[in-house]
Design an enzyme around this catalytic site. Sequence first.
Site, PDB file in Angstrom:
ATOM      1  CB  SER A  21       3.348 -41.490  88.312  1.00 17.10           C
ATOM      2  OG  SER A  21       3.420 -40.138  88.747  1.00 17.10           O
ATOM      3  CG  PHE A  23       0.133 -38.756  94.255  1.00 18.47           C
ATOM      4  CD1 PHE A  23      -1.033 -38.663  94.995  1.00 18.47           C
ATOM      5  CD2 PHE A  23       0.992 -39.816  94.493  1.00 18.47           C
ATOM      6  CE1 PHE A  23      -1.351 -39.622  95.952  1.00 18.47           C
ATOM      7  CE2 PHE A  23       0.697 -40.776  95.452  1.00 18.47           C
ATOM      8  CZ  PHE A  23      -0.479 -40.678  96.189  1.00 18.47           C
ATOM      9  CD  GLU A  93      -8.366 -44.434  88.634  1.00 18.49           C
ATOM     10  OE1 GLU A  93      -7.396 -45.189  88.328  1.00 18.49           O
ATOM     11  OE2 GLU A  93      -8.285 -43.566  89.516  1.00 18.49           O
ATOM     12  CB  ALA A  94      -8.138 -45.935  80.798  1.00 15.15           C
ATOM     13  CD  GLN A  95      -5.411 -47.131  86.030  1.00 13.04           C
ATOM     14  OE1 GLN A  95      -5.583 -46.255  85.199  1.00 13.04           O
ATOM     15  NE2 GLN A  95      -5.712 -46.967  87.304  1.00 13.04           N
ATOM     16  CB  CYS A 181      12.522 -38.972  89.992  1.00 15.78           C
ATOM     17  SG  CYS A 181      13.866 -39.391  91.122  1.00 15.78           S
TER      18      CYS A 181
HETATM   19 ZN    ZN Z   1      13.498 -38.429  93.182  1.00 17.57          ZN
END
Ligand code: ZN
Length: 197
Positions: A21, A23, A93-95, A181
């Site tokens: 994700s 960070f 930054e392959a996405q 999360c």
């Molecule tokens: Zn959380």
Amino acid sequence: MFLEPHFKGQRSGWIEVICGSMFSGKTEELIRRLKRAKIANQKVEIFKPKIDTRYDVQKVVSHDENFILAVPIDNSLKLLEMVDGIGVVGIDEAQFFDSDLPDVCQQLALQGKRVIVAGLDMDFKGRPFGPMPNLLSVAEYITKVHAICQHCGNLATHSYRLASEGSTVMLGEKNSYEARCRTCYTMGNILKLQTEP
Ligand code: ZN
């Protein structure tokens, strides 16, 4: 921590993917691997999609301002013309690259190159992002790095967008996104739905 594989005899190329994700330290990990290769006198080059213009067009900059120079390119096929004599090819930054990227990376690996790709595995809607799922399928080595959930302190896997409007290609900044999360990400989206008109 990822350790480089050992090969006996003929050295072949391979693909490494660093995903996670926002960070989660993907770019830091990419830079760490490339710097070590550079110290070993391996020829290293790093590429990124032209679309990623945050901070500086010429540099791959991680959030902690670690950086190495990068070449911005507008489509992945161009990579094939630009990697002569380069042993280690980094892609950040392959996405945001096009759907040819997995094939291009496989060609580079067949040429004996070490290819290290970093990118977001999911967009802010939790969907597999651009060429990343296909890259994950064909890679020899996968490292999923995690952020820390800004709400509960558990491991974060999702990029939660604070603003609700706009397109997927809204470039990530600290004030637009949070690492969350799965639970906090889902709760946030439910709350968003309830508070939107
Ligand atoms: Zn959380």
